[in-house]
Scaffold this active site. Structure first.
Site, short mmCIF file in Angstrom:
data_model
loop_
_atom_site.label_atom_id
_atom_site.label_comp_id
_atom_site.label_asym_id
_atom_site.label_seq_id
_atom_site.Cartn_x
_atom_site.Cartn_y
_atom_site.Cartn_z
N ASP A 130 -9.93 -3.65 -5.70
CA ASP A 130 -9.08 -2.66 -5.04
C ASP A 130 -8.97 -1.43 -5.94
O ASP A 130 -8.68 -1.56 -7.13
CB ASP A 130 -7.68 -3.28 -4.82
N SER A 146 0.83 -1.19 0.00
CA SER A 146 0.00 0.00 0.00
C SER A 146 0.87 1.26 0.00
O SER A 146 1.67 1.45 -0.91
CB SER A 146 -0.97 -0.04 1.18
N HIS A 205 -8.08 -4.83 -1.10
CA HIS A 205 -7.02 -4.07 -0.46
C HIS A 205 -6.95 -4.41 1.03
O HIS A 205 -7.94 -4.33 1.73
CB HIS A 205 -7.23 -2.57 -0.64
#
Length: 277
Positions: A217, A59, A247
């Site tokens: 995501d 991320s 995610h």
């Protein structure tokens, strides 16, 4: 797990974060840590093979890892460089929040579209009231006068994505007078914040890459576009795309919040490092 399974030295960088600091401080913290770790003295102290050093992150950490990998690859003062980079659903650009994955997954947990845009505004130290403008249907930074056609091409999902990911989405058509506030967002066009904006000559020097993406995501297309651009620049890239991934799943692998797809994603990542680091 990484350390045990791969017999590696693992360093987790405690970079400073919002609200204490904004870009470029977190990036500079990561870069300083990387340079320190890659110094011959430190590598020798931990008995590390200088030909086998990876930079990785998920991320926001994937953003840092990609940006640091680019900078180190260009730095002629560094005798040791990263041999591989592993990016798990990385955040890579803030120019287009209307990619197919941003639109398809805008209300999919855990990373909703408004939340990701807010994170960008916070990171870049921008006026948070811009959020409502950016959530408006016809608003994007992409067509601002500061954004050259060359830069726009580096994030052009209509060219960089496969048809199966483009689906039936259409690029945003700008109305006159609704141009984005690039001037109001410092760092928006800085490659240290948005590694996807780097030129092909930079990408060509980047280390071999592993990129993990998830279908559900908003960041899916950031990762897929970066993989495509790295490949176009001659870099060897492995993409692990999880159709049932979302995610955050990579971290949700222990009781009581464990997902099978998270366990598969983690295993795929470990296996790739085992074979490529």
């Amino acid at each position: 797990m990484l350390s045990d399974e791969l017999n590696t030295v693992v360093v987790s960088v405690e970079y400073r974060m919002y609200p204490e600091v904004h870009f470029p401080v977190p990036y500079l913290d990561c870069l300083a840590a990387a340079k320190h770790f890659l110094s011959p003295e430190v590598l020798a102290r931990y008995a590390i093979d200088p030909e086998r050093v990876a930079v990785a992150g998920d991320s926001a950490g994937g953003n840092m890892a990609a940006a640091v990998a680019q900078e180190i690859s260009l730095d002629d003062t560094m005798s040791v460089k990263f041999s591989v980079q592993a990016l798990v659903y990385p955040v890579l650009q803030a120019l287009d929040f209307n990619t197919p994955s941003y639109l398809q997954n805008q209300q999919i947990p855990l990373l909703y579209r408004p939340l990701m845009i807010l994170f960008w505004l916070q990171y870049l130290g921008a006026d948070l009231s811009l959020l409502s403008q950016l959530l408006a249907k016809n608003h994007t930074f992409l067509h601002h006068s500061n954004v050259t056609p060359e830069l726009r091409a580096r994030v052009d999902w209509t060219v960089l994505l496969d048809p199966k990911h483009k689906k039936n989405y259409k690029p945003l058509i700008m109305e006159k007078g609704s141009q984005g506030a690039v001037k109001e967002v410092p760092g928006l066009l800085d490659v240290r914040a948005s590694p996807l904006l780097a030129g092909p000559e930079v990408l060509a020097k980047s280390p071999r890459a592993y990129i993990l993406t998830c279908e559900n995501d908003v960041l899916r297309d950031d990762g897929l576009m970066y993989a495509r651009r790295l490949q176009d620049a001659g870099v060897t890239v492995t993409v692990d795309h999880y159709e049932d991934g979302f995610h955050g799943c990579f971290s949700l692998v222990t009781w009581p919040i464990e997902f099978d797809v998270g366990k598969r994603a983690l295993r795929g990542y470990l296996n790739w490092l085992q074979n490529n680091l």
